[in-house]
Write a protein that holds these residues in place. Structure first.
Motif, PDB file in Angstrom:
ATOM      1  N   LEU A  27      70.724  97.601  -9.620  1.00 43.14           N
ATOM      2  CA  LEU A  27      71.371  97.116 -10.820  1.00 43.14           C
ATOM      3  C   LEU A  27      70.322  96.431 -11.676  1.00 43.14           C
ATOM      4  CD1 LEU A  27      71.661  93.771 -10.653  1.00 43.14           C
ATOM      5  CD2 LEU A  27      73.486  94.339  -9.078  1.00 43.14           C
ATOM      6  N   SER A  28      70.646  96.311 -12.972  1.00 43.04           N
ATOM      7  CA  SER A  28      69.748  95.623 -13.885  1.00 43.04           C
ATOM      8  C   SER A  28      70.272  94.213 -14.109  1.00 43.04           C
ATOM      9  CB  SER A  28      69.666  96.369 -15.217  1.00 43.04           C
ATOM     10  OG  SER A  28      68.898  95.625 -16.135  1.00 43.04           O
ATOM     11  N   GLU A  30      69.589  92.196 -16.233  1.00 43.99           N
ATOM     12  CA  GLU A  30      69.811  91.913 -17.650  1.00 43.99           C
ATOM     13  C   GLU A  30      71.287  92.045 -18.036  1.00 43.99           C
ATOM     14  OE1 GLU A  30      65.723  93.101 -19.976  1.00 43.99           O
ATOM     15  OE2 GLU A  30      67.175  94.690 -19.573  1.00 43.99           O
ATOM     16  N   GLU A  31      72.029  92.823 -17.289  1.00 40.65           N
ATOM     17  CA  GLU A  31      73.428  93.095 -17.604  1.00 40.65           C
ATOM     18  C   GLU A  31      74.386  92.121 -16.915  1.00 40.65           C
ATOM     19  OE1 GLU A  31      74.127  97.157 -16.579  1.00 40.65           O
ATOM     20  OE2 GLU A  31      72.532  97.915 -17.874  1.00 40.65           O
ATOM     21  N   TYR A  32      73.834  91.152 -16.218  1.00 36.74           N
ATOM     22  CA  TYR A  32      74.664  90.249 -15.420  1.00 36.74           C
ATOM     23  C   TYR A  32      74.314  88.788 -15.686  1.00 36.74           C
ATOM     24  CZ  TYR A  32      75.960  94.357 -12.709  1.00 36.74           C
ATOM     25  OH  TYR A  32      76.442  95.582 -12.324  1.00 36.74           O
ATOM     26  N   SER A  52      73.250  82.836 -18.500  1.00 33.04           N
ATOM     27  CA  SER A  52      74.078  83.861 -19.134  1.00 33.04           C
ATOM     28  C   SER A  52      73.232  85.029 -19.617  1.00 33.04           C
ATOM     29  CB  SER A  52      74.818  83.249 -20.328  1.00 33.04           C
ATOM     30  OG  SER A  52      75.427  84.264 -21.097  1.00 33.04           O
ATOM     31  N   ASN A  53      73.762  86.234 -19.451  1.00 33.03           N
ATOM     32  CA  ASN A  53      73.090  87.415 -19.980  1.00 33.03           C
ATOM     33  C   ASN A  53      73.499  87.676 -21.430  1.00 33.03           C
ATOM     34  OD1 ASN A  53      75.673  88.036 -18.831  1.00 33.03           O
ATOM     35  ND2 ASN A  53      75.281  90.172 -19.245  1.00 33.03           N
ATOM     36  N   TYR A  54      74.492  86.944 -21.948  1.00 33.15           N
ATOM     37  CA  TYR A  54      74.965  87.171 -23.313  1.00 33.15           C
ATOM     38  C   TYR A  54      74.126  86.418 -24.344  1.00 33.15           C
ATOM     39  CZ  TYR A  54      79.020  89.607 -21.505  1.00 33.15           C
ATOM     40  OH  TYR A  54      79.839  90.521 -20.892  1.00 33.15           O
ATOM     41  N   SER A  74      62.632  89.942 -16.672  1.00 35.10           N
ATOM     42  CA  SER A  74      63.323  91.232 -16.768  1.00 35.10           C
ATOM     43  C   SER A  74      62.457  92.383 -16.283  1.00 35.10           C
ATOM     44  CB  SER A  74      63.758  91.475 -18.214  1.00 35.10           C
ATOM     45  OG  SER A  74      64.703  90.510 -18.610  1.00 35.10           O
ATOM     46  N   ASN A  77      62.879  92.525 -12.778  1.00 35.89           N
ATOM     47  CA  ASN A  77      64.287  92.511 -12.349  1.00 35.89           C
ATOM     48  C   ASN A  77      64.519  91.390 -11.334  1.00 35.89           C
ATOM     49  OD1 ASN A  77      66.814  93.664 -12.857  1.00 35.89           O
ATOM     50  ND2 ASN A  77      66.734  94.901 -10.988  1.00 35.89           N
ATOM     51  N   VAL A 100      79.433  90.215 -13.677  1.00 37.87           N
ATOM     52  CA  VAL A 100      79.571  90.988 -14.910  1.00 37.87           C
ATOM     53  C   VAL A 100      80.333  90.189 -15.965  1.00 37.87           C
ATOM     54  CG1 VAL A 100      79.476  93.207 -13.731  1.00 37.87           C
ATOM     55  CG2 VAL A 100      81.690  92.110 -14.130  1.00 37.87           C
TER      56      VAL A 100
END
Length: 123
Positions: A27-28, A30-32, A52-54, A74, A77, A100
């Motif tokens: 998994l990446s 960056e997306e979590y 936060s990834n947002y 990143s 990872n 997620v």
């Protein structure tokens, strides 16, 4: 297949520092959202902090504020938890977890977990 592996724990004297790593595959990160938790013997799992990834913001639990820092690389990872000014009360197994959803202090909100790494603070 997703794997999250923590490393970097060990025995350290009071006042010392450690840097824990959380390396992910499958998994990446960056997306979590990346949360760090800890659990001492006989105690409930406690949220240390979350990145936060947002928006890239980071929140910390009361025990971590001013002493611990969460960061990410990143390209590798990998996420990190820098532990400074360690105290015997910080002795615990430290876990990295990926969500997620938004950052949360509730372990149930996290989908993927590592196996943990032991941190022992003692003279």
């Amino acid at each position: 297949q997703v794997h999250i592996v923590e490393s970097g724990g060990g025995l350290v004297q009071p006042g010392g520092s450690l840097r824990l790593s959380c390396e992910a595959s499958g998994l990446s990160l960056e997306e979590y959202a990346i949360g760090w938790f800890r659990q001492a013997p006989g105690k409930a799992r406690e949220g240390v902090g979350c990145n936060s990834n947002y928006d890239g913001s980071t929140t910390y639990g009361d025990s971590a504020k001013g002493r611990f820092t969460i960061s990410r690389d990143s390209a590798k990872n990998t996420a990190y938890l820098q532990l400074n000014s360690l105290e015997p009360e910080d002795t615990a197994i430290y876990y990295c977890a990926a969500s997620v959803y938004y950052c949360s202090r509730y372990p149930s909100q996290y989908t993927y977990w590592g196996q943990g790494t032991q941190v022992t603070v003692s003279s």
